[in-house]
Design an enzyme around this catalytic site. Structure first.
Site, PDB file in Angstrom:
ATOM      1  N   GLN A 199      -1.224  -4.154   6.254  1.00  0.00           N
ATOM      2  CA  GLN A 199      -2.429  -3.474   5.781  1.00  0.00           C
ATOM      3  C   GLN A 199      -3.550  -4.429   5.366  1.00  0.00           C
ATOM      4  O   GLN A 199      -4.708  -4.018   5.301  1.00  0.00           O
ATOM      5  CB  GLN A 199      -2.073  -2.529   4.631  1.00  0.00           C
ATOM      6  CG  GLN A 199      -1.147  -1.409   5.069  1.00  0.00           C
ATOM      7  CD  GLN A 199      -0.773  -0.483   3.935  1.00  0.00           C
ATOM      8  OE1 GLN A 199       0.212  -0.703   3.242  1.00  0.00           O
ATOM      9  NE2 GLN A 199      -1.542   0.568   3.714  1.00  0.00           N
TER      10      GLN A 199
ATOM     11  N   HIS B   8      -2.439  -1.003  19.620  1.00  0.00           N
ATOM     12  CA  HIS B   8      -3.042  -1.509  20.856  1.00  0.00           C
ATOM     13  C   HIS B   8      -2.796  -0.594  22.046  1.00  0.00           C
ATOM     14  O   HIS B   8      -3.676  -0.386  22.878  1.00  0.00           O
ATOM     15  CB  HIS B   8      -2.532  -2.933  21.161  1.00  0.00           C
ATOM     16  CG  HIS B   8      -2.963  -3.929  20.127  1.00  0.00           C
ATOM     17  ND1 HIS B   8      -2.216  -5.018  19.773  1.00  0.00           N
ATOM     18  CD2 HIS B   8      -4.083  -3.976  19.354  1.00  0.00           C
ATOM     19  CE1 HIS B   8      -2.853  -5.700  18.827  1.00  0.00           C
ATOM     20  NE2 HIS B   8      -3.982  -5.080  18.557  1.00  0.00           N
TER      21      HIS B   8
ATOM     22  N   ASP C   1      -5.737  -5.641  13.194  1.00  0.00           N
ATOM     23  CA  ASP C   1      -5.880  -6.974  13.806  1.00  0.00           C
ATOM     24  C   ASP C   1      -6.514  -7.974  12.837  1.00  0.00           C
ATOM     25  O   ASP C   1      -6.135  -9.143  12.799  1.00  0.00           O
ATOM     26  CB  ASP C   1      -6.753  -6.901  15.076  1.00  0.00           C
ATOM     27  CG  ASP C   1      -6.029  -6.200  16.221  1.00  0.00           C
ATOM     28  OD1 ASP C   1      -4.861  -5.788  16.031  1.00  0.00           O
ATOM     29  OD2 ASP C   1      -6.633  -6.077  17.311  1.00  0.00           O
TER      30      ASP C   1
ATOM     31  N   ARG D 258       2.536  -7.531  -6.195  1.00  0.00           N
ATOM     32  CA  ARG D 258       3.502  -7.032  -5.222  1.00  0.00           C
ATOM     33  C   ARG D 258       2.881  -7.124  -3.827  1.00  0.00           C
ATOM     34  O   ARG D 258       1.876  -6.473  -3.552  1.00  0.00           O
ATOM     35  CB  ARG D 258       3.880  -5.576  -5.536  1.00  0.00           C
ATOM     36  CG  ARG D 258       4.817  -5.012  -4.501  1.00  0.00           C
ATOM     37  CD  ARG D 258       5.296  -3.589  -4.787  1.00  0.00           C
ATOM     38  NE  ARG D 258       6.112  -3.202  -3.657  1.00  0.00           N
ATOM     39  CZ  ARG D 258       5.999  -2.083  -2.953  1.00  0.00           C
ATOM     40  NH1 ARG D 258       5.135  -1.161  -3.310  1.00  0.00           N
ATOM     41  NH2 ARG D 258       6.757  -1.870  -1.909  1.00  0.00           N
TER      42      ARG D 258
ATOM     43  N   HIS E 132       7.933  -3.922   4.690  1.00  0.00           N
ATOM     44  CA  HIS E 132       6.953  -2.851   4.462  1.00  0.00           C
ATOM     45  C   HIS E 132       6.441  -2.395   5.838  1.00  0.00           C
ATOM     46  O   HIS E 132       5.263  -2.555   6.170  1.00  0.00           O
ATOM     47  CB  HIS E 132       5.819  -3.331   3.554  1.00  0.00           C
ATOM     48  CG  HIS E 132       5.072  -2.223   2.865  1.00  0.00           C
ATOM     49  ND1 HIS E 132       4.927  -2.147   1.492  1.00  0.00           N
ATOM     50  CD2 HIS E 132       4.432  -1.127   3.355  1.00  0.00           C
ATOM     51  CE1 HIS E 132       4.207  -1.063   1.183  1.00  0.00           C
ATOM     52  NE2 HIS E 132       3.887  -0.428   2.292  1.00  0.00           N
TER      53      HIS E 132
ATOM     54  N   ASN F 250      10.458  -0.983   1.510  1.00  0.00           N
ATOM     55  CA  ASN F 250       9.487  -0.047   0.969  1.00  0.00           C
ATOM     56  C   ASN F 250       9.672   1.307   1.638  1.00  0.00           C
ATOM     57  O   ASN F 250       9.495   1.433   2.849  1.00  0.00           O
ATOM     58  CB  ASN F 250       8.052  -0.512   1.220  1.00  0.00           C
ATOM     59  CG  ASN F 250       7.041   0.478   0.667  1.00  0.00           C
ATOM     60  OD1 ASN F 250       6.943   0.653  -0.552  1.00  0.00           O
ATOM     61  ND2 ASN F 250       6.322   1.165   1.538  1.00  0.00           N
ATOM     62  N   GLU F 251      10.060   2.295   0.855  1.00  0.00           N
ATOM     63  CA  GLU F 251      10.106   3.695   1.288  1.00  0.00           C
ATOM     64  C   GLU F 251      10.944   3.944   2.541  1.00  0.00           C
ATOM     65  O   GLU F 251      10.405   4.271   3.604  1.00  0.00           O
ATOM     66  CB  GLU F 251       8.684   4.222   1.513  1.00  0.00           C
ATOM     67  CG  GLU F 251       7.809   4.106   0.282  1.00  0.00           C
ATOM     68  CD  GLU F 251       6.435   4.724   0.484  1.00  0.00           C
ATOM     69  OE1 GLU F 251       6.021   4.917   1.634  1.00  0.00           O
ATOM     70  OE2 GLU F 251       5.787   5.026  -0.522  1.00  0.00           O
TER      71      GLU F 251
ATOM     72  N   ASN G  77       7.675   4.722  -5.946  1.00  0.00           N
ATOM     73  CA  ASN G  77       6.293   5.006  -5.557  1.00  0.00           C
ATOM     74  C   ASN G  77       6.039   6.482  -5.805  1.00  0.00           C
ATOM     75  O   ASN G  77       6.785   7.335  -5.306  1.00  0.00           O
ATOM     76  CB  ASN G  77       6.064   4.722  -4.072  1.00  0.00           C
ATOM     77  CG  ASN G  77       6.127   3.244  -3.747  1.00  0.00           C
ATOM     78  OD1 ASN G  77       6.255   2.394  -4.639  1.00  0.00           O
ATOM     79  ND2 ASN G  77       6.033   2.918  -2.458  1.00  0.00           N
TER      80      ASN G  77
ATOM     81  N   TYR H 121       2.825   9.497  -6.150  1.00  0.00           N
ATOM     82  CA  TYR H 121       1.399   9.810  -6.019  1.00  0.00           C
ATOM     83  C   TYR H 121       1.042  11.233  -6.398  1.00  0.00           C
ATOM     84  O   TYR H 121      -0.014  11.485  -6.942  1.00  0.00           O
ATOM     85  CB  TYR H 121       0.940   9.596  -4.564  1.00  0.00           C
ATOM     86  CG  TYR H 121       0.869   8.153  -4.125  1.00  0.00           C
ATOM     87  CD1 TYR H 121       1.985   7.503  -3.609  1.00  0.00           C
ATOM     88  CD2 TYR H 121      -0.318   7.439  -4.223  1.00  0.00           C
ATOM     89  CE1 TYR H 121       1.919   6.180  -3.191  1.00  0.00           C
ATOM     90  CE2 TYR H 121      -0.392   6.107  -3.807  1.00  0.00           C
ATOM     91  CZ  TYR H 121       0.728   5.483  -3.296  1.00  0.00           C
ATOM     92  OH  TYR H 121       0.652   4.172  -2.890  1.00  0.00           O
TER      93      TYR H 121
ATOM     94  N   GLU I  10       4.291   1.679  -6.897  1.00  0.00           N
ATOM     95  CA  GLU I  10       3.009   2.157  -6.367  1.00  0.00           C
ATOM     96  C   GLU I  10       2.610   3.434  -7.089  1.00  0.00           C
ATOM     97  O   GLU I  10       3.438   4.320  -7.298  1.00  0.00           O
ATOM     98  CB  GLU I  10       3.082   2.496  -4.864  1.00  0.00           C
ATOM     99  CG  GLU I  10       3.028   1.317  -3.935  1.00  0.00           C
ATOM    100  CD  GLU I  10       3.116   1.721  -2.469  1.00  0.00           C
ATOM    101  OE1 GLU I  10       2.628   2.812  -2.097  1.00  0.00           O
ATOM    102  OE2 GLU I  10       3.707   0.945  -1.694  1.00  0.00           O
TER     103      GLU I  10
HETATM  104  C1  PNW Z   1       2.726   4.551   0.555  1.00  0.00           C
HETATM  105  N1  PNW Z   1       3.352  10.932   0.455  1.00  0.00           N
HETATM  106  O1  PNW Z   1       3.176   5.519   1.465  1.00  0.00           O
HETATM  107  C2  PNW Z   1       2.880   3.212   1.264  1.00  0.00           C
HETATM  108  O2  PNW Z   1       3.918   2.453   0.690  1.00  0.00           O
HETATM  109  C3  PNW Z   1       1.628   2.393   1.315  1.00  0.00           C
HETATM  110  O3  PNW Z   1       1.733   1.400   2.307  1.00  0.00           O
HETATM  111  C4  PNW Z   1       0.445   3.298   1.542  1.00  0.00           C
HETATM  112  O4  PNW Z   1      -0.728   2.585   1.782  1.00  0.00           O
HETATM  113  C5  PNW Z   1       0.323   4.171   0.302  1.00  0.00           C
HETATM  114  O5  PNW Z   1       1.486   4.933   0.105  1.00  0.00           O
HETATM  115  C6  PNW Z   1      -0.860   5.126   0.347  1.00  0.00           C
HETATM  116  O6  PNW Z   1      -0.721   6.065   1.368  1.00  0.00           O
HETATM  117  C7  PNW Z   1       3.189   6.850   1.143  1.00  0.00           C
HETATM  118  O7  PNW Z   1       3.137  11.729   1.417  1.00  0.00           O
HETATM  119  C8  PNW Z   1       3.010   7.743   2.175  1.00  0.00           C
HETATM  120  O8  PNW Z   1       3.584  11.390  -0.692  1.00  0.00           O
HETATM  121  C9  PNW Z   1       3.063   9.087   1.946  1.00  0.00           C
HETATM  122  C10 PNW Z   1       3.313   9.558   0.674  1.00  0.00           C
HETATM  123  C11 PNW Z   1       3.496   8.675  -0.376  1.00  0.00           C
HETATM  124  C12 PNW Z   1       3.436   7.318  -0.133  1.00  0.00           C
END
Ligand code: PNW
Length: 511
Positions: free
Chosen positions: A26, A46, A59, A84, A129, A173-174, A338, A340, A407
């Site tokens: 990223q 690509h 890129d 991190r 990741h 990661n995830e 993580n 959100y 996160e």
């Molecule tokens: C994370 N959801 O992914 C990733 O670890 C990061 O790389 C990403 O940039 C970040 O979240 C923001 O999107 C997620 O649907 C993808 O709840 C989806 C979810 C949560 C985290």
């Protein structure tokens, strides 16, 4: 006569740590520079540009491959305790295999780590990741069990090089996103579309790869430098739509979060019972054709007579042996979480002839309340109270593990005066503090996603999570502080959530 010393009350324990996060694909750019090999994201952007909303690529991204020292400057300014970031496997090992280490890749991470150390910033390093070397995908990627060995060999190279500098390691990661979006619904690289089949194969390999790496670390590296080794799992909170839907919430949490957490963090190990039961059951149903048994009730009567293993074929969910269950159980010093957002869930059983295997296995409808504050990401609404509920549920379900929030972040369109981001973090941190103080959840650290705006996977550069804005039209990829930088800096310095009743001033003077 001495007055008692006045201690300023801080919200957070003294040893609580704060950080920010990024990921190699990223931010780094330099996708084919100085010996880096191709990975599955390079290949996908690509070959299939239309899979990214704005047809962009990583890129160049933030070009941290070139400007990483600037990143260290801003990390220092923020005063974070740790950074991190993830290592690009194909930058270090261009073919994916340990047989050739790319000297420039090695130098890059050595420089980054050394400069962080110079500034007193601890590296929290994610080994994977999402950017798998393409040659390893060519042999099937995470669906191939041999990947457990190749991953551990890659980790061995990394531990050997930087074990002395890194106090926190995160294997994956995830895993849920890796396996479901990469091998199930085929949205992310490598775009395999075999829901309920390839995702479960991926999951088994990934958990064994994680465990193998943990054991390797214990035997070979922990005696020298006792770092903490964990895994990062992401989860929303699932709020029952009605009182009668508590089971749907429990089921979603166990079948998603528990898919990864149960084998590692539960007392018994192995997949959650409900995951095994449901996938086994539906796998059997799928093998009885409509023509033989046209009506659902009849199908049910018939197949209930047979155990899964007596039936036509095996379950879509590959199981662990007793030895593997033991081998995986307990292989984490901490849980990386993580988080959100929150969804409202209710039970929704799909018909037996539905091919959406994983959806059918889950049998849960997920919705969000349109009254919840939206973000620029379609899936992210602001629901701070869900954070506390999730943390408390994890504590109960998994016997109070040590948790680092690896996160938590808010997406907007890149506003410099990002008051909504500040409000998001204030409200989520308050909810997290309630979980810590009132529910005694063992949270040790908190990480904001992200240090700066970056390549947001299939959303490209259309949504922004950064504390720093990045000028993607300028070859210098200049970083500019948003208001949230001063907010987070003050928060870290005082270990207290700043008052945000007055709007944060925009501190950018000469952008
Ligand atoms: C994370 N959801 O992914 C990733 O670890 C990061 O790389 C990403 O940039 C970040 O979240 C923001 O999107 C997620 O649907 C993808 O709840 C989806 C979810 C949560 C985290």
């Amino acid at each position: 006569f001495l007055l008692p010393e006045v201690e300023t009350a801080t919200n957070f324990p003294n040893d609580f740590l704060f950080g920010v996060a990024t990921a190699s694909y990223q931010i780094e750019g330099g996708w084919n520079e100085s010996g880096k090999g191709e990975n599955i994201w390079d290949r996908m952007v690509h070959l299939f540009p239309e899979r990214i909303v704005d047809h962009s690529t990583g890129d160049i991204a933030c070009n941290s491959y070139k400007y990483y020292l600037e990143d260290v400057t801003y990390l220092t300014y923020l005063g974070v305790h740790y950074y991190r970031f993830s290592i690009s496997w194909s930058r270090l090992l261009p073919t994916g295999f340990k047989t050739y280490i790319n000297p420039d890749g090695k130098r890059y991470y050595q420089e980054l780590i050394t400069n962080l150390a110079r500034m007193g910033i601890k590296p929290m390093v994610t080994l994977y990741h999402w950017d798998l070397p393409q040659p390893l995908q060519d042999i099937g990627g995470w669906t191939n069990p041999v990947m457990a060995r190749y991953f551990a060999e890659y980790a061995d190279v990394v531990f050997d090089l930087w074990g002395q500098y890194v106090p926190f390691w995160i294997t994956f990661n995830e895993p849920g996103e890796v396996c479901e979006t990469g091998y199930g619904i085929g949205i992310n690289a490598p775009n395999v579309n075999l829901s309920g089949i390839a995702d479960y194969m991926c999951g088994k390999t990934l958990l064994l790869a994680h465990a193998r790496t943990y054991h390797l670390f214990n035997i070979k590296y922990r005696p020298k430098c006792p770092a903490k080794v964990g895994i990062t799992i992401s989860s929303p909170w699932y709020e029952p739509k009605a009182a009668g839907e508590a089971e749907a919430s429990e089921r979603a949490l166990r079948m998603e979060f528990g898919w990864w957490a149960n084998p590692i963090f539960s007392k018994t190990g192995d997949y959650p019972k409900i995951l095994k039961d449901r996938v086994d059951k539906f796998s059997v149903y799928e093998n009885l054709t409509e023509s033989r048994l046209p009506k659902f009730t009849k199908v049910k009567d018939r197949v209930d007579k047979f155990s899964v293993y007596e039936n036509l074929t095996e379950s879509r969910l590959p199981k662990f042996t007793k030895e593997e269950i033991k081998y995986i159980r307990g292989t984490a010093d901490f849980l990386g979480l993580n988080h959100y957002t929150t969804y409202i869930v209710s039970s929704q059983e799909l018909p037996n002839n539905s091919m959406q295997y994983r959806q059918k296995d889950l049998g849960v409808l997920k919705e969000q309340d349109s009254k919840w504050e939206p973000s620029s990401a379609s899936w992210l609404r602001v629901v701070p109270w869900g954070f506390r509920k999730l943390l408390s549920w994890i504590k109960q379900e998994y016997n109070n593990p040590v948790i680092y929030i690896t996160e938590n972040g808010f997406a907007d369109k890149g506003e410099l005066n990002d008051v909504k981001r500040i409000e998001y973090h204030s409200s989520y941190l308050k909810s997290m503090l309630e979980a810590m103080e009132q529910d005694k959840v063992n949270v040790k650290g908190y990480t904001i996603w992200s240090l700066m705006d970056n390549m947001e996977w299939t959303d490209g550069y259309t949504i922004k999570f950064g504390l720093y804005w990045v000028d993607f039209l300028n070859p210098l990829r200049r970083r500019v502080a948003k208001s949230s930088v001063e907010y987070y800096k003050a928060l870290i310095a005082n270990k207290t959530i700043p008052e945000t009743t007055t709007k944060a001033a925009n501190v950018v003077c000469f952008p």
